[in-house]
Write a protein that holds these residues in place. Sequence first.
Motif, mmCIF file in Angstrom:
data_model
loop_
_atom_site.group_PDB
_atom_site.id
_atom_site.type_symbol
_atom_site.label_atom_id
_atom_site.label_comp_id
_atom_site.label_asym_id
_atom_site.label_seq_id
_atom_site.Cartn_x
_atom_site.Cartn_y
_atom_site.Cartn_z
ATOM 1 N N VAL A 182 -51.011 -20.239 -79.776
ATOM 2 C CA VAL A 182 -50.358 -21.485 -79.344
ATOM 3 C C VAL A 182 -50.507 -22.566 -80.409
ATOM 4 O O VAL A 182 -49.534 -23.245 -80.765
ATOM 5 N N LYS A 183 -51.705 -22.734 -80.926
ATOM 6 C CA LYS A 183 -51.938 -23.756 -81.948
ATOM 7 C C LYS A 183 -51.086 -23.487 -83.192
ATOM 8 O O LYS A 183 -50.450 -24.409 -83.739
ATOM 9 N N SER A 184 -51.045 -22.243 -83.621
ATOM 10 C CA SER A 184 -50.241 -21.890 -84.799
ATOM 11 C C SER A 184 -48.763 -22.154 -84.555
ATOM 12 O O SER A 184 -48.049 -22.634 -85.455
ATOM 13 N N SER A 185 -48.289 -21.847 -83.363
ATOM 14 C CA SER A 185 -46.875 -22.069 -83.037
ATOM 15 C C SER A 185 -46.531 -23.550 -83.086
ATOM 16 O O SER A 185 -45.504 -23.953 -83.646
ATOM 17 N N LEU A 186 -47.383 -24.374 -82.491
ATOM 18 C CA LEU A 186 -47.145 -25.813 -82.499
ATOM 19 C C LEU A 186 -47.171 -26.366 -83.921
ATOM 20 O O LEU A 186 -46.313 -27.182 -84.303
#
Length: 407
Positions: free
Chosen positions: A85-89
């Motif tokens: 999730v963090k990487s996607s954001l």
Amino acid sequence: MAKIAVLGYGVVGSGTVEVIEKNKEGLLKKAGQEIEIKYILDLRDFPDSPYKDKFVKDFNVILNDPEISVVVEVIGGIKPSYDFVKSSLLAGKSVVTSNKELVAKKGAELLKIAHEKGVNFFFEASVGGGIPIIRPLHQCLSANRIDEIAGILNGTTNFILTKMIRDNMAFDDALKTAQELGYAERNPSADVDGIDACRKICILASLSFGKHVYPDNIHTEGITKITPEDVAYCENFGGSIKLIGWASRQDDGKVAVMVCPAFIHEDSQLAGVNDVFNAILVRGDSTGDVVFYGKGAGKLPTASAVVADVVIAVKMNSSSKSLYWEDSDQDFIEDTDKIVLENYVRVNGISKDEAEALFGKVSYLTRKDAPEGELAFITPAISEKDCNEAVAKLGDKLLGRIRVLDY
């Protein structure tokens, strides 16, 4: 055309894919463009799936594809969900999740990244499944100052308590029934120990009061110690026993948050919520009490909330300004010892004079066929610290203690 990726093909993930594929025409009208699932991430193989050509096992395929504008995370847990999730954001992709543990523990950080990158982090499905509550809180009720929020946030425990009340079942028997019907997991700890409800009330409290409430700071009790005897005394009290997650603005400006079994009066809007249903009561300074009710889990109800978030994420070209809270060092959380409540107490082998010497003026309860020496009563409103000290003096004479809540 908006192209999305779904991380995880379990119950909610497969439901999400099903809802998107089944309702393509309707979603096109609502989103203003077609929504296409380009990738489904899962380590397992699904050779017989009609979507077999969409499956990938390497998250980097999704991360590095500029066509993917929305990532749906329905894996659950923290690892590897948090990293994904963090990487996607950070890559400028909006994220939709149903992952209550992730939002409860990392919500402030992930919302901040989403705002900095001009994308969105949506999580309607993380609380209440198909019951809309996140968006109503930060949009429909935005004119209110939220003073309290409380709810029956876990369908499994509510089903167990309903069986104990209606069928006079012991906890172990009610749990077994819930497991046989598929409402409870083989390891039911997250439900019956209050962990699931704690994560949900932390999300609701964070959104309601504007600062992150971390689960580790919240006093949490489950329902494993509730007995048929307690149920009988609650009937005499004129109410029901429910597992309640609640957060309340205090006079000193702090917020009291707790998850606990509670006696609630039969006049409460939560008292009649039974079986696997959930209900969330929001007490605003302008609206008064507003209650959201429905099934809090399930494949398609949860998937419905996920897909609704996808539609909104596709339509938006900037970050939601209202869906946000600040990180916090927890200094605004009221010390549990200072929380003041009435309590139901059941004891054996002490007199009424001894009970009142410990707790003050109490109100006595009765039940049919109570054994000699058993005493049950409702204490006056006292602090958790004072009640804990009194309970400690009872030793093995204490048979049960349940808080009394006014919802």
